[in-house]
Design a protein around this motif. Structure first.
Motif, PDB file in Angstrom:
ATOM      1  N   THR A  80       0.832  -1.208   0.000  1.00  0.00           N
ATOM      2  CA  THR A  80       0.000   0.000   0.000  1.00  0.00           C
ATOM      3  C   THR A  80       0.862   1.252   0.000  1.00  0.00           C
ATOM      4  OG1 THR A  80      -1.743  -1.156   1.203  1.00  0.00           O
ATOM      5  CG2 THR A  80      -1.794   1.243   1.262  1.00  0.00           C
ATOM      6  N   ARG A  81       1.902   1.247   0.819  1.00  0.00           N
ATOM      7  CA  ARG A  81       2.794   2.400   0.934  1.00  0.00           C
ATOM      8  C   ARG A  81       3.514   2.661  -0.389  1.00  0.00           C
ATOM      9  NH1 ARG A  81       5.785   4.375   5.794  1.00  0.00           N
ATOM     10  NH2 ARG A  81       4.750   2.696   6.926  1.00  0.00           N
ATOM     11  N   LEU A  82       4.092   1.619  -0.968  1.00  0.00           N
ATOM     12  CA  LEU A  82       4.844   1.771  -2.212  1.00  0.00           C
ATOM     13  C   LEU A  82       3.931   2.187  -3.360  1.00  0.00           C
ATOM     14  CD1 LEU A  82       7.337   1.587  -3.947  1.00  0.00           C
ATOM     15  CD2 LEU A  82       7.075  -0.902  -4.008  1.00  0.00           C
ATOM     16  N   SER A  83       2.755   1.593  -3.432  1.00  0.00           N
ATOM     17  CA  SER A  83       1.812   1.929  -4.493  1.00  0.00           C
ATOM     18  C   SER A  83       1.441   3.409  -4.462  1.00  0.00           C
ATOM     19  CB  SER A  83       0.556   1.065  -4.357  1.00  0.00           C
ATOM     20  OG  SER A  83      -0.371   1.357  -5.380  1.00  0.00           O
ATOM     21  N   ALA A  84       1.259   3.958  -3.262  1.00  0.00           N
ATOM     22  CA  ALA A  84       0.919   5.378  -3.125  1.00  0.00           C
ATOM     23  C   ALA A  84       2.064   6.263  -3.605  1.00  0.00           C
ATOM     24  CB  ALA A  84       0.579   5.692  -1.669  1.00  0.00           C
ATOM     25  N   TYR A  85       3.310   5.877  -3.290  1.00  0.00           N
ATOM     26  CA  TYR A  85       4.472   6.652  -3.730  1.00  0.00           C
ATOM     27  C   TYR A  85       4.577   6.651  -5.255  1.00  0.00           C
ATOM     28  CZ  TYR A  85       6.118   6.414   1.148  1.00  0.00           C
ATOM     29  OH  TYR A  85       6.237   6.524   2.508  1.00  0.00           O
ATOM     30  N   ILE A  86       4.382   5.485  -5.852  1.00  0.00           N
ATOM     31  CA  ILE A  86       4.465   5.376  -7.315  1.00  0.00           C
ATOM     32  C   ILE A  86       3.392   6.234  -7.979  1.00  0.00           C
ATOM     33  CG2 ILE A  86       4.143   3.801  -9.267  1.00  0.00           C
ATOM     34  CD1 ILE A  86       5.446   1.602  -7.538  1.00  0.00           C
ATOM     35  N   ASP A  87       2.173   6.171  -7.464  1.00  0.00           N
ATOM     36  CA  ASP A  87       1.072   6.953  -8.039  1.00  0.00           C
ATOM     37  C   ASP A  87       1.364   8.448  -7.978  1.00  0.00           C
ATOM     38  OD1 ASP A  87      -0.307   4.657  -8.611  1.00  0.00           O
ATOM     39  OD2 ASP A  87      -1.648   4.776  -6.878  1.00  0.00           O
ATOM     40  N   SER A  88       1.985   8.901  -6.886  1.00  0.00           N
ATOM     41  CA  SER A  88       2.311  10.327  -6.748  1.00  0.00           C
ATOM     42  C   SER A  88       3.310  10.775  -7.804  1.00  0.00           C
ATOM     43  CB  SER A  88       2.875  10.602  -5.352  1.00  0.00           C
ATOM     44  OG  SER A  88       1.887  10.470  -4.364  1.00  0.00           O
ATOM     45  N   VAL A  89       4.348   9.965  -8.030  1.00  0.00           N
ATOM     46  CA  VAL A  89       5.356  10.316  -9.035  1.00  0.00           C
ATOM     47  C   VAL A  89       4.737  10.336 -10.426  1.00  0.00           C
ATOM     48  CG1 VAL A  89       7.488   9.560 -10.157  1.00  0.00           C
ATOM     49  CG2 VAL A  89       7.304   9.504  -7.664  1.00  0.00           C
ATOM     50  N   LYS A  90       3.900   9.366 -10.718  1.00  0.00           N
ATOM     51  CA  LYS A  90       3.247   9.322 -12.031  1.00  0.00           C
ATOM     52  C   LYS A  90       2.366  10.549 -12.250  1.00  0.00           C
ATOM     53  CE  LYS A  90       3.056   4.360 -13.027  1.00  0.00           C
ATOM     54  NZ  LYS A  90       2.153   3.198 -13.221  1.00  0.00           N
ATOM     55  N   VAL A  94      13.833   9.320 -14.276  1.00  0.00           N
ATOM     56  CA  VAL A  94      12.745   9.173 -13.305  1.00  0.00           C
ATOM     57  C   VAL A  94      11.812   8.042 -13.724  1.00  0.00           C
ATOM     58  CG1 VAL A  94      10.676  10.274 -12.359  1.00  0.00           C
ATOM     59  CG2 VAL A  94      12.809  11.565 -12.500  1.00  0.00           C
ATOM     60  N   LYS A  95      11.459   8.023 -15.001  1.00  0.00           N
ATOM     61  CA  LYS A  95      10.560   6.971 -15.502  1.00  0.00           C
ATOM     62  C   LYS A  95      11.190   5.585 -15.349  1.00  0.00           C
ATOM     63  CE  LYS A  95       8.050   9.830 -18.840  1.00  0.00           C
ATOM     64  NZ  LYS A  95       7.780  10.102 -20.281  1.00  0.00           N
ATOM     65  N   ALA A  96      12.505   5.515 -15.541  1.00  0.00           N
ATOM     66  CA  ALA A  96      13.197   4.230 -15.376  1.00  0.00           C
ATOM     67  C   ALA A  96      13.118   3.766 -13.925  1.00  0.00           C
ATOM     68  CB  ALA A  96      14.653   4.362 -15.815  1.00  0.00           C
ATOM     69  N   TYR A  97      13.275   4.710 -12.992  1.00  0.00           N
ATOM     70  CA  TYR A  97      13.156   4.353 -11.574  1.00  0.00           C
ATOM     71  C   TYR A  97      11.732   3.911 -11.235  1.00  0.00           C
ATOM     72  CZ  TYR A  97      17.806   5.865 -10.074  1.00  0.00           C
ATOM     73  OH  TYR A  97      19.160   5.963  -9.873  1.00  0.00           O
ATOM     74  N   VAL A  98      10.739   4.553 -11.858  1.00  0.00           N
ATOM     75  CA  VAL A  98       9.348   4.143 -11.641  1.00  0.00           C
ATOM     76  C   VAL A  98       9.142   2.714 -12.134  1.00  0.00           C
ATOM     77  CG1 VAL A  98       6.945   4.549 -12.308  1.00  0.00           C
ATOM     78  CG2 VAL A  98       8.411   6.487 -11.704  1.00  0.00           C
ATOM     79  N   THR A  99       9.670   2.434 -13.321  1.00  0.00           N
ATOM     80  CA  THR A  99       9.562   1.079 -13.877  1.00  0.00           C
ATOM     81  C   THR A  99      10.232   0.057 -12.963  1.00  0.00           C
ATOM     82  OG1 THR A  99       9.513   1.938 -16.141  1.00  0.00           O
ATOM     83  CG2 THR A  99      10.117  -0.375 -15.867  1.00  0.00           C
ATOM     84  N   ASP A 100      11.413   0.407 -12.470  1.00  0.00           N
ATOM     85  CA  ASP A 100      12.121  -0.491 -11.547  1.00  0.00           C
ATOM     86  C   ASP A 100      11.299  -0.715 -10.277  1.00  0.00           C
ATOM     87  OD1 ASP A 100      14.213  -0.681 -13.303  1.00  0.00           O
ATOM     88  OD2 ASP A 100      15.511   0.734 -12.239  1.00  0.00           O
ATOM     89  N   SER A 101      10.725   0.373  -9.769  1.00  0.00           N
ATOM     90  CA  SER A 101       9.942   0.276  -8.541  1.00  0.00           C
ATOM     91  C   SER A 101       8.731  -0.634  -8.727  1.00  0.00           C
ATOM     92  CB  SER A 101       9.492   1.678  -8.106  1.00  0.00           C
ATOM     93  OG  SER A 101       8.898   1.639  -6.833  1.00  0.00           O
ATOM     94  N   GLU A 102       8.069  -0.507  -9.869  1.00  0.00           N
ATOM     95  CA  GLU A 102       6.913  -1.366 -10.160  1.00  0.00           C
ATOM     96  C   GLU A 102       7.337  -2.826 -10.296  1.00  0.00           C
ATOM     97  OE1 GLU A 102       3.852   1.590 -12.501  1.00  0.00           O
ATOM     98  OE2 GLU A 102       5.547   0.758 -13.617  1.00  0.00           O
ATOM     99  N   TYR A 103       8.514  -3.041 -10.883  1.00  0.00           N
ATOM    100  CA  TYR A 103       9.043  -4.403 -11.029  1.00  0.00           C
ATOM    101  C   TYR A 103       9.263  -5.040  -9.659  1.00  0.00           C
ATOM    102  CZ  TYR A 103      12.663  -7.977 -11.628  1.00  0.00           C
ATOM    103  OH  TYR A 103      13.395  -9.133 -11.561  1.00  0.00           O
ATOM    104  N   TYR A 104       9.909  -4.288  -8.759  1.00  0.00           N
ATOM    105  CA  TYR A 104      10.176  -4.839  -7.429  1.00  0.00           C
ATOM    106  C   TYR A 104       8.889  -5.009  -6.626  1.00  0.00           C
ATOM    107  CZ  TYR A 104      15.171  -4.371  -8.220  1.00  0.00           C
ATOM    108  OH  TYR A 104      16.441  -4.516  -8.723  1.00  0.00           O
ATOM    109  N   MET A 105       7.907  -4.143  -6.866  1.00  0.00           N
ATOM    110  CA  MET A 105       6.629  -4.297  -6.174  1.00  0.00           C
ATOM    111  C   MET A 105       5.947  -5.592  -6.600  1.00  0.00           C
ATOM    112  SD  MET A 105       3.446  -1.602  -5.735  1.00  0.00           S
ATOM    113  CE  MET A 105       3.001  -1.545  -7.472  1.00  0.00           C
ATOM    114  N   ARG A 106       5.992  -5.898  -7.891  1.00  0.00           N
ATOM    115  CA  ARG A 106       5.392  -7.145  -8.377  1.00  0.00           C
ATOM    116  C   ARG A 106       6.088  -8.363  -7.779  1.00  0.00           C
ATOM    117  NH1 ARG A 106       5.425  -4.279 -13.292  1.00  0.00           N
ATOM    118  NH2 ARG A 106       7.286  -5.413 -13.991  1.00  0.00           N
TER     119      ARG A 106
END
Length: 235
Positions: A8-18, A40-52
């Protein structure tokens, strides 16, 4: 009290950056900004990968880099944006000496992180001597530095030498989390919270962390003493 999951925490952070990436305005140096935005977009992609993958801590590290780049560009007046308002996490206050950091401490801090934004107050040397009857082995500045670098801690402070409850006024917590054997009288704590016009909930963990044998500072110090005595006697 609802548990805040790492997902939940990580998802909220990702949504804010997007959301920032969608609405930000480029002010100058478009080529440089675009290269940084791609990062920045690459870090977002990485973050989504690790979240999955369920690796939420690495995911949070990645999205933190993305936030840092955006903040830096805004500070340099390369872009203009406002962070979207996120639902404020409950402030969770944890107090302790943290003389020799051990798994029991980490267990407590992780549980606090699952409840919200973690604020830690580290006991002053003079108060350790007063309540434990001895000076701490590790001085307060060093204990504070260690706690500041624990990944589950958002903010850490030294306590007040005169009033150990004064930190309540500074942090204004929603929750005060106590360890199962922490020697704090809950009625006294509840009274101090009320006298300061606050309404923090007191939660005490029910069970000690028992996965490892040395999960108390007292036991670790005794172990060190026994080993030193054995070494001296053998010589």
């Amino acid at each position: 009290m609802m548990k805040i999951t790492p997902h939940t925490r990580l998802s909220a952070y990702i949504d804010s950056v997007k959301e920032v990436l969608k609405g930000m305005k480029i002010l100058k140096n478009k080529d440089i900004v675009q290269r940084l935005v791609n990062l920045v977009k690459a870090y977002v992609t990485d973050s989504e990968y690790y979240m999955r993958r369920g690796d939420y801590y690495t995911g949070i590290a990645c999205i933190s880099y993305a936030e840092g780049i955006l903040d830096a560009m805004r500070e340099l007046k390369l872009i203009e944006f406002k962070w979207p308002k996120r639902k404020r996490l409950p402030k969770v206050l944890v107090a302790g000496t943290f003389e020799i950091l051990h798994p029991g401490h980490l267990y407590l801090l992780k549980k606090a992180w699952e409840l919200g934004e973690v604020h830690v107050v580290v006991a002053r040397d003079v108060n350790v001597a007063k309540f434990k009857g001895r000076k701490p082995v590790v001085p307060e500045a060093q204990r504070l530095e260690v706690i500041k670098n624990v990944k589950w801690v958002d903010q850490a402070y030294l306590g007040d030498e005169e009033d150990i409850f004064k930190i309540l006024e500074r942090v204004r917590p929603d929750i005060v989390l106590l360890g199962p054997d922490q020697p704090i009288d809950e009625e006294t704590l509840r009274r101090e919270i009320k006298q300061r016009g606050l309404s923090a909930k007191i939660i005490r963990l029910r069970e000690l962390y028992k996965e490892y044998p040395l999960t108390k500072t007292h036991d670790i110090l005794n172990k060190i003493r026994d080993l030193l005595e054995k070494d001296l006697n053998s010589n």
